[in-house]
Structures are given as structure tokens and as C-alpha cells.
Design an enzyme around this catalytic site. Structure first.
Site, short mmCIF file in Angstrom:
data_model
loop_
_atom_site.label_atom_id
_atom_site.label_comp_id
_atom_site.label_asym_id
_atom_site.label_seq_id
_atom_site.Cartn_x
_atom_site.Cartn_y
_atom_site.Cartn_z
N ILE A 21 0.84 -1.21 0.00
CA ILE A 21 0.00 0.00 0.00
C ILE A 21 0.87 1.26 0.00
O ILE A 21 0.61 2.21 -0.75
CB ILE A 21 -0.95 -0.03 1.22
CG1 ILE A 21 -1.99 -1.15 1.04
CG2 ILE A 21 -1.65 1.33 1.40
CD1 ILE A 21 -2.83 -1.46 2.28
N ASP A 67 13.72 2.21 10.76
CA ASP A 67 12.86 1.24 11.46
C ASP A 67 11.92 2.06 12.35
O ASP A 67 12.36 2.70 13.30
CB ASP A 67 13.75 0.32 12.30
CG ASP A 67 12.94 -0.67 13.13
OD1 ASP A 67 11.69 -0.61 13.11
OD2 ASP A 67 13.57 -1.49 13.82
N SER A 143 -4.91 2.34 9.86
CA SER A 143 -5.56 1.37 10.73
C SER A 143 -5.81 0.11 9.89
O SER A 143 -5.02 -0.24 9.01
CB SER A 143 -6.87 1.97 11.28
OG SER A 143 -7.53 1.01 12.08
N TYR A 157 -2.96 -7.56 16.80
CA TYR A 157 -3.00 -6.68 15.62
C TYR A 157 -4.22 -5.76 15.69
O TYR A 157 -4.10 -4.54 15.50
CB TYR A 157 -3.03 -7.52 14.34
CG TYR A 157 -3.10 -6.70 13.06
CD1 TYR A 157 -1.93 -6.16 12.51
CD2 TYR A 157 -4.30 -6.48 12.40
CE1 TYR A 157 -1.99 -5.42 11.33
CE2 TYR A 157 -4.36 -5.75 11.24
CZ TYR A 157 -3.19 -5.21 10.70
OH TYR A 157 -3.26 -4.48 9.53
N LYS A 161 -4.29 -1.57 16.05
CA LYS A 161 -4.92 -0.69 15.04
C LYS A 161 -6.09 0.09 15.64
O LYS A 161 -6.33 1.24 15.26
CB LYS A 161 -5.38 -1.51 13.84
CG LYS A 161 -4.23 -2.14 13.05
CD LYS A 161 -3.35 -1.09 12.42
CE LYS A 161 -2.40 -1.68 11.38
NZ LYS A 161 -1.63 -0.66 10.67
N THR A 192 -1.41 -7.43 -1.25
CA THR A 192 0.00 -7.11 -0.97
C THR A 192 0.65 -8.38 -0.40
O THR A 192 -0.03 -9.39 -0.16
CB THR A 192 0.11 -6.00 0.09
OG1 THR A 192 -0.40 -6.52 1.33
CG2 THR A 192 -0.66 -4.75 -0.30
N1 LIG Z 1 -2.77 -5.67 3.00
C1 LIG Z 1 -3.85 -5.70 3.75
O1 LIG Z 1 -4.75 -6.53 3.54
C2 LIG Z 1 -4.04 -4.69 4.85
C3 LIG Z 1 -5.32 -4.57 5.43
C4 LIG Z 1 -5.52 -3.65 6.45
C5 LIG Z 1 -4.47 -2.83 6.85
N2 LIG Z 1 -3.26 -2.95 6.27
C6 LIG Z 1 -2.20 -2.04 6.75
O2 LIG Z 1 -1.69 -1.32 5.65
C7 LIG Z 1 -0.29 -1.02 5.87
C8 LIG Z 1 0.50 -1.53 4.70
O3 LIG Z 1 0.33 -2.93 4.60
P1 LIG Z 1 0.78 -3.77 3.33
O4 LIG Z 1 -0.26 -4.78 3.08
O5 LIG Z 1 1.23 -2.86 2.25
O6 LIG Z 1 2.02 -4.52 3.99
P2 LIG Z 1 3.31 -5.18 3.33
O7 LIG Z 1 3.09 -5.46 1.92
O8 LIG Z 1 3.70 -6.26 4.27
O9 LIG Z 1 4.36 -3.96 3.47
C9 LIG Z 1 4.69 -3.50 4.75
C10 LIG Z 1 5.48 -2.24 4.65
O10 LIG Z 1 5.76 -1.80 5.99
C11 LIG Z 1 7.15 -1.64 6.14
N3 LIG Z 1 7.57 -1.96 7.50
C12 LIG Z 1 7.28 -3.07 8.23
N4 LIG Z 1 7.89 -3.01 9.42
C13 LIG Z 1 8.56 -1.83 9.44
C14 LIG Z 1 9.37 -1.19 10.40
N5 LIG Z 1 9.65 -1.75 11.59
N6 LIG Z 1 9.90 0.02 10.09
C15 LIG Z 1 9.65 0.59 8.90
N7 LIG Z 1 8.90 0.04 7.95
C16 LIG Z 1 8.36 -1.17 8.22
C17 LIG Z 1 7.78 -2.58 5.13
O11 LIG Z 1 9.08 -2.09 4.85
P3 LIG Z 1 10.31 -3.05 4.40
O12 LIG Z 1 9.77 -4.04 3.43
O13 LIG Z 1 11.25 -2.07 3.79
O14 LIG Z 1 10.86 -3.69 5.64
C18 LIG Z 1 6.81 -2.44 3.96
O15 LIG Z 1 7.12 -1.29 3.20
C19 LIG Z 1 0.06 -1.69 7.21
O16 LIG Z 1 -0.02 -0.73 8.23
C20 LIG Z 1 -1.02 -2.75 7.38
O17 LIG Z 1 -1.23 -3.07 8.73
C21 LIG Z 1 -3.02 -3.85 5.28
#
Ligand SMILES: NC(=O)c1ccc[n+]([C@@H]2O[C@H](COP(=O)([O-])OP(=O)(O)OC[C@H]3O[C@@H](n4cnc5c(N)ncnc54)[C@H](OP(=O)(O)O)[C@@H]3O)[C@@H](O)[C@H]2O)c1
Length: 257
Positions: A21, A67, A143, A157, A161, A192
Site C-alpha cells: 500500500i 525502522d 488502521s 494486531y 490498530k 500485498t
Molecule cells: N494488505 C492488507 O490486507 C491490509 C489490510 C488492512 C491494513 N493494512 C495495513 O496497511 C499497511 C501496509 O500494509 P501492506 O499490506 O502494504 O504490507 P506489506 O506489503 O507487508 O508492506 C509492509 C510495509 O511496511 C514496512 N515496514 C514493516 N515493518 C517496518 C518497520 N519496523 N519500520 C519501517 N517500515 C516497516 C515494510 O518495509 P520493508 O519491506 O522495507 O521492511 C513495507 O514497506 C500496514 O499498516 C497494514 O497493517 C493492510
């Protein structure tokens, strides 16, 4: 990349900008004319590749490692971004980690890690960003629809959130006095790496559908979101049309059952 110009002259930091995202948000902000700082943690290659692509397409874009679980690194990311581009207008805090675990197995270390990234990391990013923002600043946290759903063994989790939604409500008052809005986006399942790793776990106990079948069944639109569809909400909340929206959480979830 055709520049829509809606964020011309703005400087944006996107944490979690290396993948998923956050990467889609960074691309949309660049396409809207903003200078973009891509925050990443482990995915250095992906972050720098995206920064290069956006630069080639005409944007001003850099990638910086931080981080968000480390308060000093978070402060450095925000300050380096503001110092590099001379101002800071938008924080899109997208960095996050997922977690599943039953009550019997949860450890204090699990709690601390999930909250350090998903909750404290977002709070401190907002704190440092607010220090560098002026009137018109926009803070957008992330969130999840999990904050309001009942999902088996998803306690940590969901709690991490839910706290984010409480934070944006309360912070809207003090930041509002300075002309800064703060909101959260609550995505539903989005295609993702995070969703790919965990999708099947969102089923009630005893239901054993494939991840694809389960997700198609769960959402009114019969499919999960693309990162670009979720990124649109971050563009909206950063732009002029959202000037009078603050303290709220915007669900982007295709209506989950
Ligand atoms: N995908 C879903 O279905 C979903 C649904 C609801 C909410 N969300 C929320 O949307 C956001 C993005 O999720 P996503 O699905 O895009 O996740 P993702 O594909 O797993 O990507 C996670 C991102 O967060 C970064 N990250 C993780 N730990 C970190 C840390 N300690 N410090 C700095 N960066 C960190 C990662 O960076 P690196 O790879 O560089 O380590 C990566 O860019 C999150 O907050 C997640 O909880 C996602």
C-alpha cells in the site's frame, strides 16, 4: 507519469513506502506533483528502485531507511525529509506488520513488537511530522478493518490498530488548532505481501476454504482491493477536498461481511 498537479509544491513522507500500500501511495503522491520521501526498513532494493522509477518519470523522490519501531530512526527520517526538501506537508504512515496468535501463546515480546511498529511507530511519526509542519499539514495514519471486526486469534494486531483510530480522534483537537488535519485509512484485505501471507487465517475456526475463495466470499465486491485503490484514500485525505475532515478513520474495504 502524467502530473495531476493536485499536490504540486507539497513534500510528503510515506513510511512503508517500499512495498504494498505504501509503495502505491508514494507513486500516487509523485503523480500528483509532490516531492516524495519513501521510508523503508528491510526492502532497500525495492525502495530505491521505486524512487528511481518515480524520478525518471519526473518526480522529486528519495528513499531513506528507518525502522519505525526505533524512536530515534523515526525522528531522523522525518527531519531528514524536511531538511532535504525544505518543508514537510504530508505524512502517510503506512508501515505496519501483521500478527496472529492465540491468548495462551502471546508473549510480552509479541505485544511490544506489534505495538512498537503499528502503534507507537505511527504516534511518533505523527509527533515528529507535526513539529515540522505548518498550517495545512496533513497526517494520515493506517488502521485496518480488523480494528472493528471479530477475527480469531487476531487480538494483538486488532488492538494495535484500534489504538490508532483513538489516536487520530484525540490528536485532531490539538493539531486542529494549528491547521493540521490527522486521519486514518482503514483498508480491508488488499493484494500485498501481507495479505498473501495471511489471507486464509481470517476465516472463522473450522472453515477451511482456500484463501482466494474465502476472500471472494467475504467482500461485497467479490474481490479484495488493489493497493492503488486503497492509495486513492491517502491522496484524497492529503488534498484540498479533505481540508475540513479530521479525527476520522476512512474505511476502504469493499464492505466486508
Ligand atoms: N494488505 C492488507 O490486507 C491490509 C489490510 C488492512 C491494513 N493494512 C495495513 O496497511 C499497511 C501496509 O500494509 P501492506 O499490506 O502494504 O504490507 P506489506 O506489503 O507487508 O508492506 C509492509 C510495509 O511496511 C514496512 N515496514 C514493516 N515493518 C517496518 C518497520 N519496523 N519500520 C519501517 N517500515 C516497516 C515494510 O518495509 P520493508 O519491506 O522495507 O521492511 C513495507 O514497506 C500496514 O499498516 C497494514 O497493517 C493492510
Amino acid at each position: 507519469m502524467s502530473n495531476t498537479g493536485t499536490l504540486d509544491g507539497k513534500v510528503a513522507v510515506v513510511t512503508g513506502g517500499s512495498r504494498g500500500i505504501g509503495a502505491a501511495v508514494a507513486a500516487r503522491y509523485a503523480a500528483a506533483g509532490a516531492c516524495v520521501v519513501i521510508g523503508y526498513h528491510r526492502s532497500a532494493d525495492a525502495a530505491h528502485e521505486l524512487a528511481d522509477q518515480l524520478t525518471v518519470a519526473g518526480a522529486s523522490c528519495i528513499a531513506l531507511r528507518a525502522d519505525v519501531a526505533d524512536p530515534q530512526q523515526t525522528a531522523r527520517l522525518i527531519n531528514q525529509a524536511a531538511d532535504t526538501f525544505g518543508r514537510l506537508d504530508i505524512l502517510a504512515s503506512c508501515a505496519g506488520i501483521n500478527h496472529f496468535g492465540g491468548l495462551a501463546e502471546l508473549t510480552p515480546a509479541d505485544f511490544d513488537h506489534v505495538f512498537a511498529v503499528n502503534t507507537r511507530g505511527q504516534l511518533l511519526a505523527a509527533q515528529h511530522a507535526a513539529r515540522r509542519m505548518g498550517d495545512g499539514g496533513r497526517i494520515i495514519l493506517t488502521s485496518s478493518n480488523a480494528a472493528r471486526r471479530t477475527i480469531f486469534e487476531h487480538t494483538l494486531y486488532a488492538a494495535s490498530k484500534s489504538a490508532v483510530e483513538a489516536m487520530v480522534r484525540c490528536l485532531s483537537v490539538e493539531l486542529g488548532r494549528r491547521g493540521i488535519t490527522i486521519n486514518a485509512v482503514a483498508p480491508g484485505a488488499t493484494a500485498t505481501d501481507m495479505a498473501a501471507a495471511n489471507a486464509a487465517k481470517y476465516q472463522p475456526p473450522g472453515m477451511n476454504l482456500s484463501a482466494t475463495d474465502w476472500l471472494a466470499l467475504s467482500y461485497a465486491l467479490g474481490r479484495i482491493a488493489t493497493p492503488a485503490e486503497v492509495a486513492g484514500a491517502y491522496v484524497f485525505l492529503a488534498g484540498a477536498d479533505a481540508a475540513y475532515i479530521t479525527g476520522r478513520t476512512l474505511p476502504v474495504e469493499g464492505c466486508v461481511f
